[in-house]
Enzyme design. Structure first.
Site, mmCIF file in Angstrom:
data_model
loop_
_atom_site.group_PDB
_atom_site.id
_atom_site.type_symbol
_atom_site.label_atom_id
_atom_site.label_comp_id
_atom_site.label_asym_id
_atom_site.label_seq_id
_atom_site.Cartn_x
_atom_site.Cartn_y
_atom_site.Cartn_z
ATOM 1 N N ARG A 1 -8.083 9.567 2.692
ATOM 2 C CA ARG A 1 -7.105 10.108 1.751
ATOM 3 C C ARG A 1 -6.275 8.980 1.174
ATOM 4 N NH1 ARG A 1 -2.045 9.642 3.852
ATOM 5 N NH2 ARG A 1 -1.693 9.800 6.112
ATOM 6 N N ASN B 1 -2.666 7.062 0.396
ATOM 7 C CA ASN B 1 -1.470 6.924 1.232
ATOM 8 C C ASN B 1 -0.248 6.446 0.475
ATOM 9 O OD1 ASN B 1 -0.306 7.286 3.828
ATOM 10 N ND2 ASN B 1 -0.103 5.063 3.968
ATOM 11 N N GLU C 1 6.817 10.874 2.217
ATOM 12 C CA GLU C 1 6.340 9.552 1.757
ATOM 13 C C GLU C 1 6.531 9.445 0.241
ATOM 14 O OE1 GLU C 1 5.209 6.668 1.665
ATOM 15 O OE2 GLU C 1 4.425 6.029 3.593
ATOM 16 N N ASN D 1 0.004 0.485 3.816
ATOM 17 C CA ASN D 1 1.331 1.007 3.502
ATOM 18 C C ASN D 1 2.140 0.032 2.666
ATOM 19 O OD1 ASN D 1 2.487 3.585 4.218
ATOM 20 N ND2 ASN D 1 1.846 3.155 6.318
ATOM 21 N N ASP E 1 6.197 0.347 7.661
ATOM 22 C CA ASP E 1 5.667 1.418 6.824
ATOM 23 C C ASP E 1 6.042 1.124 5.379
ATOM 24 O OD1 ASP E 1 4.835 4.036 5.855
ATOM 25 O OD2 ASP E 1 4.975 4.735 7.914
#
Length: 283
Positions: free
Chosen positions: A100, A102, A17, A148, A196
């Site tokens: 968390r 991202n 990512e 995202n 995404d």
């Protein structure tokens, strides 16, 4: 060059990512969230370097002073290389232990937009935040499950963001650091996967990594899909323009939960267009 090139290296990403092209360094940086690593590719030499982080690491973004910020755990850290070091800049407020970082992106004014999400990926305990002047505030009251791909339009007028769990890309007017109403822009249908990470090209088209559909898709400014590039992995997570002329595209993928031959690979493709230099964070 082959339409799709797999970058040679000695490991695959558990969850690749957070791509960022450093114009200054002529290098690509990206993260392996669950593998807790920041990676750096020097395309001129093909060298790939990797550094372990103290917690999961969602993204890395350049700063206007020549440094880097990274989302680590539930905080934002300053990161430097050669030697590698990270120092916490700010904690992200009101985050449960199961959350968390991202994904993130800077805007033309140097603000940073970032999402948080649950490790479980199945409850809306995440949120969308803004970092400005060293302070993190919540930018949108809507809860998120898998936030995202914040992407800023080339003219800086709009911010696009998605909750991958909903399959919808939303668009906000961006007014001096304040988001306008959240408006549905692109709704994914069967066969498209889940939206995404994403990025704009120089023509104002939006490129989206399509998780579960083994591709990246280019959408016209009106939200209509106009091109699809297939990739040999199903869990496609992010995409960014890079190279000296910003005419290459780099794409991350994830190996978590799948056993495909190229799961977790970093891909290089020819998008047939150019991107723009990324915006940078400014204190």
């Amino acid at each position: 060059m082959d339409p799709v090139r797999i970058i040679a290296r000695d490991r695959a990403d558990v969850l690749g990512e957070g791509l960022f092209w450093s114009v200054r360094d002529g290098a690509l940086l990206w993260t392996d969230i669950l593998g807790r690593r920041i990676n750096r590719l020097s395309p001129t030499t093909g060298q790939v370097e990797s550094w372990e982080t103290p917690d999961v690491v969602g993204w890395i973004v350049g700063t206007q002073d020549g440094g880097f910020l990274a989302g680590i755990g539930r905080s934002i850290a300053r990161v430097s290389f050669d030697p590698f070091a990270c120092e916490t800049l700010a904690e992200i407020p009101d985050q449960p232990a199961g959350n968390r970082v991202n994904d993130a992106a800077a805007d033309p004014q140097g603000r940073l937009w970032l999402g948080t999400m649950p490790f479980s990926c199945d409850v809306p305990t995440g949120a969308f935040h803004r970092l400005a002047n060293g302070t993190v505030t919540r930018a949108d009251a809507t809860p998120y499950t898998i936030p995202n791909g914040p992407a800023i339009s080339p003219d800086g007028r709009f911010l696009l963001h998605t909750d991958s769990a909903m399959g919808v890309i939303f668009r906000y007017a961006l007014n001096d650091g304040v988001l306008g109403p959240r408006e549905p822009f692109i709704t994914f249908v069967d066969g498209w996967g889940s939206p995404d990470g994403m990025t704009f090209d120089a023509e104002g088209h939006l490129w989206v990594a399509c998780w579960g559909a083994s591709c990246v898709t280019r959408f016209a400014p009106d939200g209509i899909p106009v091109r699809r590039i297939a990739l040999p992995a199903s869990q496609i997570s992010n995409c960014v323009f890079g190279g000296p002329d910003l005419d290459r595209m780099y794409v991350t993928s994830a190996a978590d939960g799948v056993e495909e031959e190229h799961a977790g690979a970093l891909f290089e493709i020819d998008p047939g267009c150019r991107g723009l230099a990324p915006f940078l964070y400014q204190d």
